[in-house]
Motif scaffolding. Sequence first.
Motif, PDB file in Angstrom:
ATOM      1  N   UNK A  57       0.826  -1.206   0.000  1.00 30.53           N
ATOM      2  CA  UNK A  57       0.000   0.000   0.000  1.00 30.53           C
ATOM      3  C   UNK A  57       0.862   1.259   0.000  1.00 30.53           C
ATOM      4  N   UNK A  58       2.040   1.159   0.609  1.00 32.53           N
ATOM      5  CA  UNK A  58       2.970   2.286   0.573  1.00 32.53           C
ATOM      6  C   UNK A  58       4.385   1.758   0.429  1.00 32.53           C
ATOM      7  N   UNK A  59       5.206   2.508  -0.274  1.00 39.30           N
ATOM      8  CA  UNK A  59       6.598   2.140  -0.541  1.00 39.30           C
ATOM      9  C   UNK A  59       7.468   3.301  -0.104  1.00 39.30           C
ATOM     10  N   UNK A  60       8.234   3.102   0.951  1.00 38.18           N
ATOM     11  CA  UNK A  60       9.050   4.192   1.461  1.00 38.18           C
ATOM     12  C   UNK A  60       8.227   5.391   1.888  1.00 38.18           C
ATOM     13  N   UNK A  61       7.011   5.130   2.390  1.00 41.20           N
ATOM     14  CA  UNK A  61       6.132   6.215   2.813  1.00 41.20           C
ATOM     15  C   UNK A  61       5.300   6.815   1.707  1.00 41.20           C
ATOM     16  N   UNK A  62       5.424   6.309   0.479  1.00 42.43           N
ATOM     17  CA  UNK A  62       4.665   6.810  -0.668  1.00 42.43           C
ATOM     18  C   UNK A  62       3.445   5.923  -0.927  1.00 42.43           C
ATOM     19  N   UNK A  63       2.244   6.486  -0.819  1.00 42.27           N
ATOM     20  CA  UNK A  63       1.018   5.730  -1.053  1.00 42.27           C
ATOM     21  C   UNK A  63       0.837   5.457  -2.546  1.00 42.27           C
ATOM     22  N   UNK A  64       0.320   4.260  -2.858  1.00 39.20           N
ATOM     23  CA  UNK A  64       0.133   3.841  -4.249  1.00 39.20           C
ATOM     24  C   UNK A  64      -1.313   4.109  -4.677  1.00 39.20           C
ATOM     25  N   UNK A  65      -1.492   4.688  -5.880  1.00 40.48           N
ATOM     26  CA  UNK A  65      -2.814   4.947  -6.443  1.00 40.48           C
ATOM     27  C   UNK A  65      -2.960   4.208  -7.767  1.00 40.48           C
ATOM     28  N   UNK A  66      -4.227   3.865  -8.108  1.00 44.30           N
ATOM     29  CA  UNK A  66      -4.512   3.059  -9.293  1.00 44.30           C
ATOM     30  C   UNK A  66      -5.597   3.729 -10.137  1.00 44.30           C
ATOM     31  N   UNK A  67      -5.672   3.307 -11.412  1.00 44.12           N
ATOM     32  CA  UNK A  67      -6.801   3.720 -12.240  1.00 44.12           C
ATOM     33  C   UNK A  67      -7.842   2.599 -12.240  1.00 44.12           C
ATOM     34  N   UNK A  68      -8.921   2.782 -12.998  1.00 46.47           N
ATOM     35  CA  UNK A  68     -10.015   1.815 -13.014  1.00 46.47           C
ATOM     36  C   UNK A  68      -9.592   0.459 -13.565  1.00 46.47           C
ATOM     37  N   UNK A  69      -8.511   0.441 -14.364  1.00 43.88           N
ATOM     38  CA  UNK A  69      -8.019  -0.812 -14.940  1.00 43.88           C
ATOM     39  C   UNK A  69      -7.031  -1.528 -14.033  1.00 43.88           C
ATOM     40  N   UNK A  70      -6.768  -0.971 -12.843  1.00 43.91           N
ATOM     41  CA  UNK A  70      -5.848  -1.592 -11.913  1.00 43.91           C
ATOM     42  C   UNK A  70      -4.393  -1.250 -12.166  1.00 43.91           C
ATOM     43  N   UNK A  71      -4.118  -0.297 -13.050  1.00 43.19           N
ATOM     44  CA  UNK A  71      -2.746   0.113 -13.326  1.00 43.19           C
ATOM     45  C   UNK A  71      -2.318   1.188 -12.331  1.00 43.19           C
ATOM     46  N   UNK A  72      -1.043   1.183 -11.967  1.00 45.12           N
ATOM     47  CA  UNK A  72      -0.524   2.179 -11.037  1.00 45.12           C
ATOM     48  C   UNK A  72      -0.466   3.530 -11.736  1.00 45.12           C
ATOM     49  N   UNK A  73      -1.048   4.548 -11.127  1.00 40.26           N
ATOM     50  CA  UNK A  73      -1.007   5.898 -11.694  1.00 40.26           C
ATOM     51  C   UNK A  73      -0.093   6.827 -10.912  1.00 40.26           C
TER      52      UNK A  73
END
Length: 283
Positions: A57-73
Motif C-alpha cells: 500500500x505504501x513504498x518508502x512512505x509513498x502511497x500507491x494509487x490506481x486507475x479503473x483498470x488496476x494500473x498504477x497511476x
Amino acid sequence: MKLNLSLALLMLSGAMLAGCAADPEKNHGFSGAGNPGGEEAIAAIGPDRVFPGGLPQSIGGNAVKYDAAGRVTAIGSAARFRYLASAHAEKNGYNILLDTDDGEYRLCVNEDGWVGYAEKEGMALNLAYNLAGYLNHMEWEDAEAGGRGELVFYYEDGDLLTGRGNCSYPGGAGHLEVTLSYTGSGLSEPLDNKGGLIFMNHGAGGLDLGGLQWAYYAGLLGRPSRHLPLHKAVIGPAGHSTQEFYEWQTDSDGLPSSVAVSEIDNFSDSLSYGSRSHLFSWR
C-alpha cells in the motif's frame, strides 16, 4: 540520472535508440525490446503479474494509487504514470510517460507489456527479457556523464546470480561484474520473496535505475527473483568495488516489512561505509 556501476550496458547509436526495437541477436532470441506493444499489451499492464500478494500500500512512505483498470497511476509524489494509446507508440516510439524527481521518462513497452526501451534527457536504455519474464540484458548510454555499457544477467532456479558486462566513462573503461548471494550469516535456507520485491534503486536486485525504478512497482520491468538477497558484490573498472549486506524483517505473513542495508565502498583503496533502512506497508 546517475547509473550505478551495477547497471552497465552497451551503447547504441542515436539512430538505433530512436525506435523501440533492439537487435534480436543481442537479445539471444528471447523476448526483448521488440516492437511497441498494441492495445492488448497496454491492457495487460499492472502490478498483479509481478506481485503475487499484491503491491504494498505504501513504498518508502509513498502511497500507491490506481486507475479503473488496476494500473498504477502514482506512487506518492515520487512517480506519476500516464498510459497512452498504442497508436501514439507507433508514431512517437513510446506509450507510457513516467514523471519522477529524476525527470520525465518516455517508456515503450513491448508485446509482453515489459519496458523494452526507455529514455529521458541525456539518457537512453534498451532492455531485454528471457522467456520467463526476467530482465536479462541491458544496454545504456548516459550522454551527460559520457558513459555507456552493457550488462547481461544470469539466473539459476529463478534467482538472479550474476551480471557481467563492460562499461566506459571519460576516465576509463573496463569489465563489470555483479554477484548476488541468498544464504549466509547463519541462514542456510534462502528467504522466500513472497512480496515480489526487486528493490532496484537501492541495489538489492543488483540494479540502480534512478527514477526508472518506479516502473518496476507498476509491473513494467519483468519478474522478481524467487528469494530475497542477503549480499551484493560489485567489481567495476578503475579499482572500484562495493559490497552491500541486507538484513530483512518480515511480518506474520512472511512479507518483507523492512530491510537494513550496510554498504562498504572501495574506490582506489579508499574505504567508505554507509547504512540505510527502508520500510514496506502491505496493508
